[in-house]
Design a protein around this motif. Structure first.
Motif, mmCIF file in Angstrom:
data_model
loop_
_atom_site.group_PDB
_atom_site.id
_atom_site.type_symbol
_atom_site.label_atom_id
_atom_site.label_comp_id
_atom_site.label_asym_id
_atom_site.label_seq_id
_atom_site.Cartn_x
_atom_site.Cartn_y
_atom_site.Cartn_z
ATOM 1 N N ASN A 1 1.628 1.781 -3.679
ATOM 2 C CA ASN A 1 0.492 1.640 -4.610
ATOM 3 C C ASN A 1 0.673 0.510 -5.632
ATOM 4 O O ASN A 1 0.490 0.707 -6.835
ATOM 5 C CB ASN A 1 0.248 2.959 -5.359
ATOM 6 C CG ASN A 1 -0.502 3.946 -4.483
ATOM 7 O OD1 ASN A 1 -0.587 3.752 -3.263
ATOM 8 N ND2 ASN A 1 -1.047 4.980 -5.086
ATOM 9 N N LYS B 1 0.129 -1.660 -10.690
ATOM 10 C CA LYS B 1 0.102 -0.368 -9.993
ATOM 11 C C LYS B 1 -1.336 0.121 -9.920
ATOM 12 O O LYS B 1 -2.145 -0.165 -10.798
ATOM 13 C CB LYS B 1 0.945 0.649 -10.771
ATOM 14 C CG LYS B 1 2.446 0.466 -10.604
ATOM 15 C CD LYS B 1 3.051 1.783 -10.138
ATOM 16 C CE LYS B 1 4.410 1.626 -9.518
ATOM 17 N NZ LYS B 1 4.675 2.681 -8.537
ATOM 18 N N TYR C 1 -4.820 4.474 5.690
ATOM 19 C CA TYR C 1 -4.437 4.587 4.273
ATOM 20 C C TYR C 1 -5.388 5.543 3.561
ATOM 21 O O TYR C 1 -6.584 5.543 3.822
ATOM 22 C CB TYR C 1 -4.527 3.221 3.582
ATOM 23 C CG TYR C 1 -3.588 2.186 4.126
ATOM 24 C CD1 TYR C 1 -2.255 2.133 3.717
ATOM 25 C CD2 TYR C 1 -4.038 1.249 5.045
ATOM 26 C CE1 TYR C 1 -1.406 1.168 4.222
ATOM 27 C CE2 TYR C 1 -3.188 0.278 5.552
ATOM 28 C CZ TYR C 1 -1.878 0.234 5.139
ATOM 29 O OH TYR C 1 -1.037 -0.720 5.627
ATOM 30 N N HIS D 1 -5.500 5.825 -0.010
ATOM 31 C CA HIS D 1 -5.923 5.342 -1.327
ATOM 32 C C HIS D 1 -6.502 3.928 -1.285
ATOM 33 O O HIS D 1 -6.736 3.316 -2.303
ATOM 34 C CB HIS D 1 -4.728 5.358 -2.294
ATOM 35 C CG HIS D 1 -4.250 6.724 -2.569
ATOM 36 N ND1 HIS D 1 -3.296 7.343 -1.801
ATOM 37 C CD2 HIS D 1 -4.628 7.621 -3.505
ATOM 38 C CE1 HIS D 1 -3.077 8.556 -2.263
ATOM 39 N NE2 HIS D 1 -3.879 8.758 -3.290
ATOM 40 N N LEU D 2 -6.701 3.432 -0.074
ATOM 41 C CA LEU D 2 -7.211 2.072 0.085
ATOM 42 C C LEU D 2 -8.637 2.105 0.624
ATOM 43 O O LEU D 2 -8.915 2.818 1.599
ATOM 44 C CB LEU D 2 -6.320 1.324 1.087
ATOM 45 C CG LEU D 2 -5.529 0.137 0.539
ATOM 46 C CD1 LEU D 2 -4.633 0.610 -0.577
ATOM 47 C CD2 LEU D 2 -4.734 -0.518 1.653
ATOM 48 N N ALA E 1 0.814 -1.212 0.000
ATOM 49 C CA ALA E 1 0.000 0.000 0.000
ATOM 50 C C ALA E 1 0.848 1.263 0.000
ATOM 51 O O ALA E 1 0.414 2.307 -0.476
ATOM 52 C CB ALA E 1 -0.926 -0.015 1.209
ATOM 53 N N ASP F 1 -3.997 3.569 -8.573
ATOM 54 C CA ASP F 1 -4.156 4.872 -7.931
ATOM 55 C C ASP F 1 -5.061 4.729 -6.719
ATOM 56 O O ASP F 1 -4.806 5.305 -5.675
ATOM 57 C CB ASP F 1 -4.715 5.870 -8.941
ATOM 58 C CG ASP F 1 -3.750 6.066 -10.108
ATOM 59 O OD1 ASP F 1 -2.553 6.290 -9.838
ATOM 60 O OD2 ASP F 1 -4.171 5.955 -11.271
ATOM 61 N N TYR F 2 -6.106 3.944 -6.891
ATOM 62 C CA TYR F 2 -6.995 3.633 -5.775
ATOM 63 C C TYR F 2 -7.213 2.119 -5.764
ATOM 64 O O TYR F 2 -7.385 1.519 -6.820
ATOM 65 C CB TYR F 2 -8.341 4.344 -5.926
ATOM 66 C CG TYR F 2 -8.206 5.842 -6.004
ATOM 67 C CD1 TYR F 2 -8.186 6.614 -4.855
ATOM 68 C CD2 TYR F 2 -8.077 6.473 -7.244
ATOM 69 C CE1 TYR F 2 -8.036 7.994 -4.925
ATOM 70 C CE2 TYR F 2 -7.928 7.847 -7.332
ATOM 71 C CZ TYR F 2 -7.901 8.607 -6.165
ATOM 72 O OH TYR F 2 -7.740 9.957 -6.237
#
Lengths: 434, 434
Positions: free
Chosen positions: B91, B101, B297, B299-300, B88, B103-104
């Motif tokens: 990414n 890879k 986190y 973006h998780l 994480a 982004d989200y």
């Protein structure tokens, strides 16, 4: 096997295919005890297996529980058993679940794939004689496309998208047609990031025409249909090897392919224990007289694919199809009753009702004894005949519903990898026998 | 994984269950790139799995190809993949088919069976969280009856016909009811030489009522329905062990049984790589805030069964059912678009649409937010809701047809042992993971 003796003579039937089930049905409540043995608890409708392999039908709708067929039959026993050996001299058979005495034994074990001794092909190619094998093919086709997405190696991708079908009989032809339709209508939508036009379907036939058991008219039309659908048809070519990567032939033709489906030969599924001169060695099929009595035995009978009844018209026996199997089963039921009652049995005579094959949407060929035709009407006849041959109302209804849906929507929704065929490691394979 | 970057931000979703599919659908053509990963190529409808396990439905009709759902979505990629680890901080995620890879990242991996660390129970009992597991149960039930025919040992026969279901939640209750109906209508006809009255169905529940996540009214009615059907219901009993022969409990109660089906616990199917304080250790579920953002986190995100969103009304998170999963999926789609466009996301609020369970023919319980009822009408409501929740017209039609047939004929025809669960040797078992 825990089967009590009744006052009636005991007839044991090995195999619940077309032959065995026809016999069992006709023996219903006929003052005989019947024991039916099969290694599966269902009867399956082999002519539609290629549709399971290509996602057009779910496997359950071409299978029917044997116990349901024989419900309420009197003095009737079904056992899920694999027969290991027959001791015909002492009227006894040995199975994985125990031994069983019989008064009459009917061998209806059908046929299995014949690789003509080529172990390499046997190990690396797929067969389509059972429902689990059909599901394996379904999984493998889809897994290959999933894998083709992942590689940038042009050769590997080509090999994953190159399907080689060995054998131009009904199974090979119908499978080739179904694959070609997947290529046209489904796979481009499912795999937009793959150039599905590059998918190849190669049908390899040893003789000089496909469907060589049918009329020349049917062969010609079927080949034309296949070519229209983009299938490459190779005639007079024999496959000599397949190492899992490259298919070699008796000419300089070769194919790099991850998927070889072998429908080029069948042999009898011969149980152990018969005398060597009662069967034909290279094809493992049992020699029977015109009463389906096994050569050299009085209480042993064989019907269907496993039996070879040589006659003037059929020196090599009848075609290994549902019709002769069912007709032999029905007649043998009557004849067994006659034999038990010390009456004269009736010799078998095959009534050829014709044969047919479908190549795809609106495309089929039909040979009737007096009339041969092809195209849309043949296709409807094919569907009608197959639908009504299925056992059970519900199976008929579900298959009909699937066909209408698939036709209207140009779709096949059963493209599910329920049991992966390839292990993810790409090395070990699951058994195709389960 | 061969997925090209587009000009849009990339959202990766792990899991094609109710949560993941709802999210993916709502993100359709929304100026984001979406990558959906699942270890199966189909979405399955878990609430009807017990009908697959008891021969009422074929597996294909409760499964739907994921690629078919997302056909024609722009900038959308599906990959058949098993995720191994999430990094994480950087990414990036690692799967069996390579790395990716993002982004989200949205974790929608759902739940799996929880044996609470008891390896012996895990090894010897059956779970019912996947379609292959349901088919294993179907095979085992039928194989046990076939085997019960063969033995004269009363204890062995009793054990083969004694079914122990651990867990009195919806799955256990629905399975118990379906087994009881098989006992009543089908098995006596299929096995006339077996005294099917001796079949036992024992449902074991740890708390003081079955369906304890529903209303007391529902629990009471469900228990009455079960007792009417001949199911033995054991409350306040905890199973402590099962060695493949005998089920032991925390009281002096014990059961000799060849078949134990464990539905007594679930845990999150947690991917590796998250920080230890971002999930709850004993249940492996991920702590999320009201935007389904994983604690610690940015973006998780996690949605559905795997996520625990603690609130005043649901301190331990929402019920692990389809409804919260679908609602979270849909809201997160909107919120992700907002976040990408630097707008304020909306906090999740669960709209309880009620819950229901069916016990058998004409027998169901329904809790609506303002109204609770049971019986024939509840049963129709249950069927209607489940039928219309299935994806795809054809699946709806086939399930409807099966139900009408089963109702009218008191039958379940999918009693096929397509892939034997027990090897004939009675020793080795096939993996239930396939």
């Amino acid at each position: 096997m825990n089967i009590p003796r009744s006052s009636f003579p005991r007839i044991v039937i090995i195999g619940g295919g077309f032959a065995g089930i026809s016999l069992a049905k006709r023996l219903r409540n006929k003052n005989v005890q019947v024991v039916l043995l099969d290694k599966h608890n269902y009867h399956n409708f082999q002519p539609l297996m290629y549709q399971v392999a290509t996602g057009g039908l779910e496997p359950d709708s071409i299978a029917y529980p044997i116990r349901k067929i024989v419900q309420e039959y009197k003095d009737f026993y079904f056992r899920l058993a694999e027969v290991r050996e027959i001791d015909a001299e002492n009227n006894i058979l040995y199975a994985d679940i125990g031994e069983l005495k019989f008064d009459y034994l009917v061998i209806a074990t059908g046929s299995k794939t014949n690789y003509f001794g080529n172990k390499e092909i046997e190990r690396n190619s797929m067969a389509m004689k059972t429902i689990p094998q059909s599901l394996n093919i379904r999984s493998l086709i889809l897994e290959n496309f999933e894998q083709a997405l992942l590689t940038n190696d042009i050769d590997e991708r080509h090999s994953l998208m190159n399907f080689v079908l060995v054998g131009g009989g009904p199974t090979g032809v119908e499978l080739a047609g179904a694959l070609a339709e997947m290529k046209k209508a489904i796979l481009p939508k499912d795999y937009p990031d793959l150039d599905v036009r590059k998918m190849e379907i190669n049908l390899i036939q040893g003789s000089d025409r496909v469907l060589d058991s049918m009329s020349e008219n049917a062969s010609e039309k079927a080949e034309k249909f296949l070519l229209d659908l983009g299938v490459s048809v190779w005639k007079k070519v024999r496959v000599t090897g397949y190492d899992g990567k490259t298919v070699t032939t008796n000419s300089d033709l070769s194919f790099d392919s991850a998927t070889v489906i072998w429908t080029a030969g069948v042999q009898g599924a011969l149980p152990h224990g018969l005398k060597g001169d009662s069967f034909i060695k290279n094809v493992n099929r049992i020699k029977v007289n015109q009463f389906n009595q096994v050569e050299g035995y009085e209480h042993l009978f064989a019907i269907g694919d496993i039996a070879v009844m040589s006659s003037e018209k059929f020196p090599l026996g009848h075609p290994m199809m549902a019709q002769p199997a069912m007709q032999q089963g029905r007649l043998l039921a009557d004849n067994l009753i006659k034999i038990i009652n010390k009456k004269e049995p009736k010799p078998f005579e095959y009534k050829d009702k014709g044969s047919m094959a479908t190549i795809g949407r609106n495309k089929a060929v039909v040979d009737l004894p007096k009339f041969k035709f092809s195209g849309v009407f043949a296709w409807f006849v094919w569907m009608f005949v197959h639908l009504f041959s299925l056992i059970g109302f519900k199976n008929k209804a579900v298959v009909f519903l699937n066909w209408v849906y698939n036709y209207v929507r140009f779709d096949r929704e059963a493209r599910l990898i329920m049991r992966p065929y390839k292990k993810r490691s790409n090395v070990s394979f699951t058994s195709d026998e389960l």
